[in-house]
Design a protein around this motif. Structure first.
Motif, PDB file in Angstrom:
ATOM      1  N   CYS A  16       0.858  -1.197   0.000  1.00 42.73           N
ATOM      2  CA  CYS A  16       0.000   0.000   0.000  1.00 42.73           C
ATOM      3  C   CYS A  16       0.883   1.232   0.000  1.00 42.73           C
ATOM      4  CB  CYS A  16      -0.961  -0.005   1.183  1.00 42.73           C
ATOM      5  SG  CYS A  16      -0.175   0.150   2.789  1.00 42.73           S
ATOM      6  N   GLN A  17       0.308   2.317  -0.418  1.00 43.53           N
ATOM      7  CA  GLN A  17       1.033   3.589  -0.525  1.00 43.53           C
ATOM      8  C   GLN A  17       0.188   4.688   0.087  1.00 43.53           C
ATOM      9  OE1 GLN A  17       1.621   6.108  -4.335  1.00 43.53           O
ATOM     10  NE2 GLN A  17       3.495   4.879  -4.217  1.00 43.53           N
ATOM     11  N   VAL A  18       0.824   5.545   0.876  1.00 42.44           N
ATOM     12  CA  VAL A  18       0.161   6.675   1.524  1.00 42.44           C
ATOM     13  C   VAL A  18       0.740   7.962   0.944  1.00 42.44           C
ATOM     14  CG1 VAL A  18      -0.337   7.857   3.682  1.00 42.44           C
ATOM     15  CG2 VAL A  18      -0.228   5.348   3.627  1.00 42.44           C
ATOM     16  N   VAL A  19      -0.106   8.762   0.284  1.00 38.79           N
ATOM     17  CA  VAL A  19       0.308  10.041  -0.300  1.00 38.79           C
ATOM     18  C   VAL A  19       0.111  11.129   0.751  1.00 38.79           C
ATOM     19  CG1 VAL A  19      -0.038  11.672  -2.180  1.00 38.79           C
ATOM     20  CG2 VAL A  19      -0.358   9.219  -2.582  1.00 38.79           C
ATOM     21  N   LEU A  20       1.171  11.874   1.040  1.00 37.80           N
ATOM     22  CA  LEU A  20       1.142  12.907   2.073  1.00 37.80           C
ATOM     23  C   LEU A  20       0.741  14.256   1.481  1.00 37.80           C
ATOM     24  CD1 LEU A  20       4.428  11.904   3.951  1.00 37.80           C
ATOM     25  CD2 LEU A  20       2.081  11.167   4.433  1.00 37.80           C
ATOM     26  N   LEU A  21       0.536  15.230   2.343  1.00 37.10           N
ATOM     27  CA  LEU A  21       0.119  16.551   1.896  1.00 37.10           C
ATOM     28  C   LEU A  21       1.224  17.315   1.181  1.00 37.10           C
ATOM     29  CD1 LEU A  21      -2.027  17.646   4.975  1.00 37.10           C
ATOM     30  CD2 LEU A  21      -2.851  17.085   2.689  1.00 37.10           C
ATOM     31  N   ASP A  22       2.483  16.957   1.422  1.00 37.76           N
ATOM     32  CA  ASP A  22       3.583  17.609   0.712  1.00 37.76           C
ATOM     33  C   ASP A  22       3.921  16.895  -0.591  1.00 37.76           C
ATOM     34  OD1 ASP A  22       4.746  15.312   1.623  1.00 37.76           O
ATOM     35  OD2 ASP A  22       6.120  16.293   3.025  1.00 37.76           O
ATOM     36  N   GLU A  23       3.031  16.006  -1.037  1.00 40.58           N
ATOM     37  CA  GLU A  23       3.121  15.259  -2.295  1.00 40.58           C
ATOM     38  C   GLU A  23       4.188  14.173  -2.268  1.00 40.58           C
ATOM     39  OE1 GLU A  23       3.325  17.794  -5.689  1.00 40.58           O
ATOM     40  OE2 GLU A  23       1.528  18.922  -5.148  1.00 40.58           O
ATOM     41  N   ASN A  24       4.801  13.921  -1.131  1.00 44.70           N
ATOM     42  CA  ASN A  24       5.635  12.738  -0.972  1.00 44.70           C
ATOM     43  C   ASN A  24       4.744  11.553  -0.611  1.00 44.70           C
ATOM     44  OD1 ASN A  24       8.105  14.008  -1.522  1.00 44.70           O
ATOM     45  ND2 ASN A  24       8.279  14.734   0.593  1.00 44.70           N
ATOM     46  N   PHE A  87      -3.743   5.339  -0.344  1.00 47.71           N
ATOM     47  CA  PHE A  87      -4.439   6.166   0.642  1.00 47.71           C
ATOM     48  C   PHE A  87      -3.902   7.596   0.560  1.00 47.71           C
ATOM     49  CE2 PHE A  87      -4.337   1.836   2.253  1.00 47.71           C
ATOM     50  CZ  PHE A  87      -5.665   1.605   2.589  1.00 47.71           C
ATOM     51  N   TYR A  88      -4.749   8.545   0.923  1.00 41.08           N
ATOM     52  CA  TYR A  88      -4.392   9.966   0.881  1.00 41.08           C
ATOM     53  C   TYR A  88      -4.556  10.548   2.282  1.00 41.08           C
ATOM     54  CZ  TYR A  88      -4.899   9.247  -4.135  1.00 41.08           C
ATOM     55  OH  TYR A  88      -4.770   8.762  -5.411  1.00 41.08           O
ATOM     56  N   PHE A  89      -3.454  11.024   2.818  1.00 41.35           N
ATOM     57  CA  PHE A  89      -3.471  11.619   4.154  1.00 41.35           C
ATOM     58  C   PHE A  89      -3.988  13.052   4.062  1.00 41.35           C
ATOM     59  CE2 PHE A  89      -1.366  14.146   7.432  1.00 41.35           C
ATOM     60  CZ  PHE A  89      -1.762  13.477   8.571  1.00 41.35           C
ATOM     61  N   GLY A  90      -4.850  13.442   5.013  1.00 47.01           N
ATOM     62  CA  GLY A  90      -5.372  14.797   5.000  1.00 47.01           C
ATOM     63  C   GLY A  90      -6.139  15.124   6.255  1.00 47.01           C
ATOM     64  N   VAL A  91      -6.577  16.382   6.320  1.00 45.27           N
ATOM     65  CA  VAL A  91      -7.351  16.870   7.465  1.00 45.27           C
ATOM     66  C   VAL A  91      -8.784  16.381   7.316  1.00 45.27           C
ATOM     67  CG1 VAL A  91      -8.184  18.908   8.680  1.00 45.27           C
ATOM     68  CG2 VAL A  91      -5.873  18.891   7.733  1.00 45.27           C
ATOM     69  N   LYS A  92      -9.282  15.709   8.336  1.00 45.76           N
ATOM     70  CA  LYS A  92     -10.656  15.211   8.347  1.00 45.76           C
ATOM     71  C   LYS A  92     -11.590  16.168   9.066  1.00 45.76           C
ATOM     72  CE  LYS A  92     -13.293  11.020   9.450  1.00 45.76           C
ATOM     73  NZ  LYS A  92     -13.231   9.640  10.018  1.00 45.76           N
ATOM     74  N   LEU A 112      -0.461  23.043   4.791  1.00 46.01           N
ATOM     75  CA  LEU A 112      -0.372  22.311   3.527  1.00 46.01           C
ATOM     76  C   LEU A 112      -1.754  21.919   3.008  1.00 46.01           C
ATOM     77  CD1 LEU A 112       2.662  19.935   4.264  1.00 46.01           C
ATOM     78  CD2 LEU A 112       2.667  22.065   2.944  1.00 46.01           C
ATOM     79  N   GLN A 113      -2.635  21.518   3.908  1.00 46.42           N
ATOM     80  CA  GLN A 113      -3.982  21.117   3.494  1.00 46.42           C
ATOM     81  C   GLN A 113      -4.752  22.300   2.910  1.00 46.42           C
ATOM     82  OE1 GLN A 113      -5.985  17.812   3.840  1.00 46.42           O
ATOM     83  NE2 GLN A 113      -6.629  19.180   2.197  1.00 46.42           N
ATOM     84  N   VAL A 336      10.363  20.583  12.463  1.00 51.09           N
ATOM     85  CA  VAL A 336       9.467  20.566  11.302  1.00 51.09           C
ATOM     86  C   VAL A 336      10.322  20.569  10.041  1.00 51.09           C
ATOM     87  CG1 VAL A 336       7.611  21.755  10.095  1.00 51.09           C
ATOM     88  CG2 VAL A 336       7.707  21.809  12.598  1.00 51.09           C
ATOM     89  N   HIS A 337      10.180  19.547   9.244  1.00 53.97           N
ATOM     90  CA  HIS A 337      10.912  19.453   7.973  1.00 53.97           C
ATOM     91  C   HIS A 337       9.977  19.944   6.863  1.00 53.97           C
ATOM     92  CE1 HIS A 337      14.184  17.163   9.840  1.00 53.97           C
ATOM     93  NE2 HIS A 337      13.250  16.441  10.451  1.00 53.97           N
ATOM     94  N   ARG A 338      10.229  21.159   6.413  1.00 51.19           N
ATOM     95  CA  ARG A 338       9.400  21.751   5.364  1.00 51.19           C
ATOM     96  C   ARG A 338       9.916  21.316   3.996  1.00 51.19           C
ATOM     97  NH1 ARG A 338       9.247  25.238   9.643  1.00 51.19           N
ATOM     98  NH2 ARG A 338       7.170  26.124  10.080  1.00 51.19           N
TER      99      ARG A 338
END
Length: 537
Positions: A16-24, A87-92, A112-113, A336-338
């Motif tokens: 499975c793959q999880v896409v983060l808000l910073d597009e990584n 899966f896509y990580f985000g603010v719920k 980012l969201q 925080v790694h921006r």
């Protein structure tokens, strides 16, 4: 063998793959018995998030219907398609005031969201709001404006909204110049403080159909449910006034108590049962997270707010419980790694040399600017040249000689004929518009008009037989005058008046349509002239 094979299948890893808000993205492996809470825990550990109650993982089915991953159910029970799973990580759940979140790393994820929401159109902004938020985003990522590094067109490498204009980019540049001294933390805090006041901040939109199949959008908010039509809010149902939320098949129902304590039921149709159930689940979770002080252990039953359709209930912490829990925890502020934003091709910018010539500036790989003199502008007369295209209207040379103007704009009108082939009935009914005030008549109308106004037949340019009849009538009247059949009491004055009137008629042009007709009229005029000379003599 069969049991061993089944056991090996159950123990096999599922990618499975999880896409983060910073597009990584994060690549992981799960098992068939893995619940959603385990995958969520791994993602939160990877991001070093402590305030995790605001976030979730989304996924899509084969029909592009989105769902939130439920923590207390196995993953393979929720996803129907085959691996690998994405899966896509985000603010719920959007915090009412994201500036009051405890940790900087949580605020950065909200930052980012919201940037993603603006780019994808879920959070509409006007021109000035977009420019201000874009300048704060640049300040967070690039720091203070530096003319040596931030050359013309640098803003076009970033995306703030779809199809952003050069005017917007220039305005963002001017605002970026005024943000000198802001650190990434202060710029992001200012960004969140502006974004939270936008009208559609934190609204979870779901498309529905109302009465007469009119399209609406139902939006779930911390305060209740809103109803929008054409992006305009037309209804607002607050949680305290909503007495029941239910669904049945594709129908979603709201029972709302008005100011007079009268209950009204509002029904909406969804595109499918899956989308209707998803809307119902999101309403259950929004109400529980923002309105309840704690989640009850017993599921919804008869007489409760969320009844009928399903026994789904929210299993996480409410906002009040989450804030109290996070307040008791203390740890050193995490780093925080921006991550830099995705860059796009730079827009070509036109500058001016000292001599006044246009110079085309482009940003090249080595950081320098390659300049070249821009081509001269297109002459004015070149713009007037007709260019033949599939959409050009070609005028028929024969039509240009017609004495009327056809109404050729067929693209307008509810019943316009777009095929270009007119039926016989449409041609018959069409009435040309004459330039010089001539009146178009049908055949029957022209004939009746000539009968009423017989003296106009001479100038009508009609058929030869009509002209011959008019000539014979005139000959008969003149023969009567010569034989003295007219009243003899006419005075010399009246006789001369008739002669002048007759001479004026003869001087007028007569329209003919054949050579024989013209020859007859010429002979008639010669004979008429000889008779008048004889009478005068």
């Amino acid at each position: 063998m069969g049991c061993c094979g089944q056991e090996s299948m159950d123990e096999s890893d599922i990618p499975c793959q999880v896409v983060l808000l910073d597009e990584n993205h994060i690549d992981m492996e799960i098992q068939r018995y893995t619940k959603g809470s385990i995958l969520l825990h791994r993602v939160f550990q990877n991001l070093n998030l402590l305030e995790k109650d605001y976030f979730g993982l989304r996924f899509m089915d084969n029909n592009n219907q989105t769902y939130w991953l439920e923590p207390d159910r196995r993953i393979i029970e929720q996803i129907q398609h085959s691996p690998p799973f994405v899966f896509y990580f985000g603010v719920k759940f959007y915090a009412a005031d994201p500036c009051k979140l405890f940790e900087e790393i949580t605020r950065y994820q909200f930052f980012l969201q919201l940037k993603q929401d603006i780019v994808q159109g879920r959070l509409p902004c006007n021109f000035e709001e977009t420019a201000e938020l874009g300048a704060l985003s640049l300040q967070s990522e690039l720091g203070d404006y530096d003319g040596r590094q931030h050359t013309p067109g640098y803003v076009s490498e970033f995306r703030f909204i779809t199809n952003q204009s050069e005017l917007l980019e220039n305005h963002i540049t001017e605002l970026h110049k005024k943000l000198v001294g802001h650190t990434p933390v202060s710029a992001e805090m200012k960004f969140l403080n502006k974004a939270k006041w936008l009208e559609m901040y934190g609204v979870d939109l779901h498309p529905v159909l109302g009465q007469d199949k009119i399209e609406y959008m139902l939006g779930l908010t911390p305060t209740g449910i809103i109803l929008l039509k054409d992006s305009v809010r037309i209804g607002n149902y607050f949680w305290p006034r909503i007495t029941k939320v239910s669904f049945k098949d594709i129908q979603f129902f709201l029972k709302v108590r008005d100011k007079n304590n009268d209950e009204n039921i509002y029904g909406f149709d969804c595109t499918s049962r899956a989308s209707c159930k998803h809307l119902w689940k999101c309403a259950v979770e929004h109400h529980a997270f923002f309105r309840l002080s704690q989640v009850r252990d017993n599921p919804a039953g008869p007489g409760k707010l969320f009844a009928l359709g399903s026994n789904h209930r929210y299993s996480g912490r409410t906002e009040a419980e989450a804030q109290e829990y996070h307040r008791q925890l203390s740890r050193p502020a995490p780093t925080v790694h921006r991550v830099p934003s995705k860059r796009y091709a730079r827009r070509v910018a036109l500058a001016r040399h000292a001599d006044g010539k246009d110079v085309e500036q482009k940003h090249v790989a080595n950081g320098k600017i390659a300049s070249k003199v821009a081509p001269p502008p297109i002459p004015t007369n070149a713009l007037e040249t007709a260019v033949v295209s599939p959409y050009s209207v070609i005028t028929d040379p024969i039509d240009s000689a017609k004495p009327w103007e056809e109404k050729s704009d067929r693209s307008r009108g509810l019943y316009s004929n777009h095929s270009g082939n007119e039926s016989l009935g449409s041609k018959r009914g069409k009435s040309p518009v004459f330039k010089h005030g001539r009146r178009a008549q049908s055949g029957s109308e022209s004939e009746s008009g000539n009968r009423r106004r017989g003296h106009r037949g001479r100038y009508a340019g009609g058929s030869g037989s009509d002209s011959d009849i008019s000539v014979s009538n005139r000959r008969h009247r003149r023969s009567q005058e010569r034989s003295g059949q007219s009243s003899g009491s006419e005075s010399e004055t009246s006789l001369s008046r008739r002669r002048r009137r007759r001479s004026r008629k003869m001087n007028n042009d007569v329209l003919v349509d054949s050579g024989a007709q013209w020859e007859a009229i010429r002979l008639q005029r010669e004979q008429q002239a000889k008779r008048e000379e004889a009478i005068v003599g």
